[in-house]
Structures are given as structure tokens and as C-alpha cells.
Design an enzyme around this catalytic site. Structure first.
Site, PDB file in Angstrom:
ATOM      1  CG  HIS A   1      -3.316  -1.855   1.678  1.00  0.00           C
ATOM      2  ND1 HIS A   1      -3.738  -0.965   0.720  1.00  0.00           N
ATOM      3  CD2 HIS A   1      -2.529  -1.141   2.523  1.00  0.00           C
ATOM      4  CE1 HIS A   1      -3.213   0.233   0.980  1.00  0.00           C
ATOM      5  NE2 HIS A   1      -2.480   0.148   2.071  1.00  0.00           N
TER       6      HIS A   1
ATOM      7  CD  GLN B   1       3.573  -3.262   5.190  1.00  0.00           C
ATOM      8  OE1 GLN B   1       4.491  -3.361   5.978  1.00  0.00           O
ATOM      9  NE2 GLN B   1       3.101  -2.093   4.800  1.00  0.00           N
TER      10      GLN B   1
ATOM     11  CE  LYS C   1       3.822  -0.026   1.558  1.00  0.00           C
ATOM     12  NZ  LYS C   1       3.369   0.911   2.571  1.00  0.00           N
TER      13      LYS C   1
ATOM     14  CB  CYS D   1      -5.145   1.232   3.886  1.00  0.00           C
ATOM     15  SG  CYS D   1      -4.690   2.941   3.643  1.00  0.00           S
TER      16      CYS D   1
HETATM   17  C1  LIG Z   1       0.011  -4.840   2.115  1.00  0.00           C
HETATM   18  C2  LIG Z   1       0.004  -3.595   1.288  1.00  0.00           C
HETATM   19  N1  LIG Z   1      -0.450  -3.648   0.028  1.00  0.00           N
HETATM   20  C3  LIG Z   1      -0.463  -2.575  -0.765  1.00  0.00           C
HETATM   21  C4  LIG Z   1      -0.030  -1.357  -0.315  1.00  0.00           C
HETATM   22  C5  LIG Z   1      -0.044  -0.191  -1.224  1.00  0.00           C
HETATM   23  O1  LIG Z   1       1.255   0.217  -1.500  1.00  0.00           O
HETATM   24  P1  LIG Z   1       1.550   1.588  -2.263  1.00  0.00           P
HETATM   25  O2  LIG Z   1       0.881   2.664  -1.459  1.00  0.00           O
HETATM   26  O3  LIG Z   1       3.025   1.692  -2.262  1.00  0.00           O
HETATM   27  O4  LIG Z   1       0.968   1.453  -3.619  1.00  0.00           O
HETATM   28  C6  LIG Z   1       0.432  -1.239   0.996  1.00  0.00           C
HETATM   29  C7  LIG Z   1       0.857   0.063   1.530  1.00  0.00           C
HETATM   30  O5  LIG Z   1       0.842   0.305   2.722  1.00  0.00           O
HETATM   31  C8  LIG Z   1       0.456  -2.389   1.802  1.00  0.00           C
HETATM   32  O6  LIG Z   1       0.908  -2.323   3.063  1.00  0.00           O
END
Ligand SMILES: Cc1ncc(COP(=O)(O)O)c(C=O)c1O
Length: 395
Positions: free
Chosen positions: A114, A191, A214, A352
Site C-alpha cells: 500500500h 488487511q 477495518k 493505493c
Molecule cells: C494493506 C494496507 N496498509 C495500510 C493501509 C492504511 O490504513 P489506514 O488508512 O487505516 O491508515 C491500508 C488501507 O487500506 C491497507 O489496506
């Protein structure tokens, strides 16, 4: 426990007819989570770790109990290994500034990360090395080993499950390898933690990040696990109230972790709601969650095979929590708009993970992602809507 009973726990499903297949972006919240947050705001709203009064003590106890709950959920040895942050993104940035910035030159990541696990390493000007992915998008362990040989004592930071393609990395094996080469390892479980039991001791993670939203919890709160042995090496990141033992105009003496990293008034209601969400997951149990979600994935996979001109990515049949695809000759955004018109909520775009999309030669995909409340009927409605959308575009 039945899926209907689970759905009844979520007010979101009571009043609308939407098919929600975007839990990978954020999950819906059960009433029990909303109730405990409401209780905090209406019955014992007070700041924590500061007050001598009973309300403050009550709030502090609930907040610290929430920390213990997160520690138990992740099987951390001690509750002070858990820092509350605003989510996975802020946790990774905290590690980048508080630990990696001064201790490492090289950072190794997978090809499925991500943006939250790419950009902080660019901002802190680390040399970034990306492990090759195989054709099925699984991680190339031989390439990983060669990077470890070339850059021993580097920082390795890996997603456990890809948010865009549902691929799960062999984190335990990779952590063991990385440790053999003197590396430290961060696991991004943003995730994975809602679909599978995450055990920091079993994975031997040095750092691990999760986001409450999540996990059926509130937005704006998450947790960072920091292995106790590393606390001494971690430096203050943000200064402010609550994080200190003593301040003079010359110097500041910080509290130990986790308090050193919790400067300023925290998301108290969020922490309490977060803990309740984890309790809620515990009451359902991962055996049930995994069995049910596997049924959803299997059913989606079978249906996908019958969609004309479908392009899938990676090992879709063994995906965790989400499946991504494209339809030859149709833009994913167009499908997203038409699905939305039919009350089906999916995510379309780059999710992302732009560098991963670039390596696949696509701009984005359609992603369906599941929560424990989704039903086979949701998936069937989605495929009917997808069929109609394709027909409309091709007509
Ligand atoms: C694998 C992964 N890492 C990090 C994030 C970032 O999470 P957050 O937006 O809750 O900080 C996400 C969000 O979709 C994600 O799917």
C-alpha cells in the site's frame, strides 16, 4: 451463530438495501461498538492519565483496558508493547521517524505494498528495494534472499495480505529469513487481521500495525505493536502533553513507550470502541470467519470464471478477503459507476497500490472485498449487476 444474526448486529444493514462489498476500504460497525463509544461520551467523558477525579479514573481504566484487549488480540506479551495511533498509516510513519530514520539506510518491501508502506520510506530518504513478485503475484523468495544477502541489517516491511489482490505473504518464513540477516521487520496487518488470527509472537514481528476501522471498529484509531526489546532504541516522534515525565526549557524527559508515542489528547472513545470491536470478532471467532469468507471467495471465483473477457490477477481462488479484476475493453471506473447505480458498492481504481498496478500494466481494477456480514446472495446480486453493467456498456 448465523449470518443473519451477525447482520442484525450492524445497524447499517437495517435501513438500506445496499450491497456493501467494500469492507477492505472500511468495515461497517456493530451496534455494540457504537454503544460503548456513546457511553463514554454521555456517561464518563473525561481526559485520561491527567485527572485526580473519578470520571478521569474511569476513562483511564477503560482506555488502558482497551490497550490490554489489543495486546491480547495480537498475543503481545505485554500491554505496553501496544501504542494507540490514528491508524496503520500513522503507525508506519511513526516507525519511520521514531526507529528507522536514524538506524537504517536500506528498506526492503514487497511488490504489493500500500502507498502507506512506500511513501514514508521515500520521505525519510531510505534506499528502497522491492522484492520481485512472480507471475501469480506471490513473492519471489529467492529474490528476497538475494536482497537480504546484499543489504543485511536493513529494515524489512511487508504487508501480510494485499489490499488490492488478496494475496497473503508467507510472513513467518520471511520474518525468520530477515532475522537471519540481522534485519528488523514490520508487518502491515491492516488487511489481514480481520480475516485471520494475527499473532505477533508466532510471526516474530518486531513491529506490526492495524487499523480499527477495518476490524469493525471506529475510524481514526489503530495500534502499533513494538516488541519490548526494541523500546530502548525508539526515539520520540511527536512531543506534547501526556508523553513526558519532566519538561524544562532545556530538555524533556520522556515517559516510556507506549506513553512516549501518545502525546496529546488521544481518541479515547475510539480506543474503547476498538477494544469492543475486537471482542466482537472474538465472539464470532476466526474459525467461523475463515470458513464463511472462504465460501464467499469460492463462490465469487466460480462466477468470475463465467464472465466473458474477465482478467484476474494472481491466485484468486486462494485470495484472502478481496478479489480484483478487469473486463477486457471496459474501464473499471465505468463499471464502478454502473454498479453504484444498481446499489452495489465496490471499489474501483488503483487501491493505493499504483506501483503494483504499473507493474501489471493497468491503471486500476474493480475490487470486491468482504466482511463477515456478507452473504452468498450479496455476491450473486453483484454478479447480476456486473452482467447488466457489461451489457449496457457493450450495447
Ligand atoms: C494493506 C494496507 N496498509 C495500510 C493501509 C492504511 O490504513 P489506514 O488508512 O487505516 O491508515 C491500508 C488501507 O487500506 C491497507 O489496506
Amino acid at each position: 451463530m448465523s449470518i443473519n444474526e451477525i447482520r442484525d448486529d450492524f445497524p447499517f444493514f437495517k435501513d438500506n438495501k445496499l450491497i456493501y462489498l467494500d469492507s477492505g476500504a472500511t468495515a461497517q460497525k456493530p451496534q455494540v461498538v457504537l454503544d460503548v463509544m456513546h457511553d463514554y461520551y454521555t456517561k464518563y467523558c473525561a481526559n485520561i492519565h491527567r485527572a485526580a477525579h473519578g470520571l478521569g479514573n474511569h476513562a483511564t481504566k477503560e482506555y488502558e483496558d482497551a490497550r490490554q484487549k489489543v495486546a491480547d488480540f495480537l498475543n503481545a506479551k505485554k500491554k505496553d508493547e501496544i501504542v494507540f495511533t490514528s491508524g496503520a498509516t500513522s503507525s508506519i510513519n511513526l516507525v519511520a521517524y521514531g526507529f528507522v530514520k536514524d538506524n537504517f539506510e536500506h528498506v526492503i518491501i514487497s511488490g504489493l505494498e500500500h502507498h502507506s508502506n512506500i511513501i514514508p520510506w521515500q520521505i525519510t530518504e531510505k534506499a528502497l528495494h522491492v522484492i520481485d513478485s512472480k507471475e501469480d503475484l506471490s513473492v519471489d523468495l529467492e529474490h528476497f534472499k538475494s536482497l537480504l544477502k546484499k543489504y543485511p541489517k536493513s529494515f524489512v516491511t511487508l504487508t501480510q495480505t494485499s489490499n488490492a489482490f488478496g494475496i497473503t505473504l508467507p510472513i513467518k518464513e520471511m520474518t525468520e529469513l530477515a532475522h537471519q540477516y540481522g534485519c528488523k521487520v514490520l508487518v502491515d496487518a491492516a488487511q489481514s487481521a480481520v480475516h485471520t488470527k494475527v499473532d505477533v509472537q508466532d510471526l516474530d514481528a518486531d513491529f506490526l500495525v492495524i487499523s480499527a476501522h477495518k476490524l469493525y471498529g471506529p475510524t481514526g484509531i489503530g495500534a502499533l505493536y513494538i516488541k519490548k526489546d526494541l523500546h530502548e532504541l525508539c526515539k520520540a516522534f511527536q512531543g506534547g502533553g501526556g508523553a513526558i515525565k519532566e519538561v524544562t526549557y532545556k530538555n524533556t524527559l520522556f515517559m516510556p513507550i507506549p506513553y512516549m508515542y501518545e502525546a496529546g489528547t488521544q481518541h479515547i472513545a475510539g480506543a474503547i470502541g476498538f477494544a469492543k470491536a475486537l471482542e466482537y470478532i472474538d465472539t464470532i471467532g476466526f474459525d467461523f470467519i475463515q470458513k464463511h469468507e472462504k465460501e464467499l471467495i469460492d463462490y465469487a471465483y466460480e462466477n468470475l470464471l463465467h464472465v466473458k473477457d474477465v482478467i484476474t490477477y494472481g491466485d484468486t481462488l486462494n485470495a484472502t478477503g478481496n478479489i480484483s479484476f478487469n473486463i477486457q475493453g471496459i474501464h473499471h471506473q465505468d463499471l464502478g459507476i454502473l454498479l453504484d447505480k444498481q446499489k452495489v458498492q465496490v471499489r474501483v481504481g488503483h487501491h493505493c497500490v499504483q506501483p503494483t498496478m504499473q507493474s501489471l500494466g493497468v491503471e486500476g481494477t474493480v475490487r470486491i472485498s468482504f466482511g463477515v456480514y456478507n452473504t452468498v446472495k450479496d455476491v450473486a446480486v453483484f454478479f447480476a449487476a456486473l452482467k447488466r453493467s457489461i451489457e449496457m456498456i457493450k450495447a
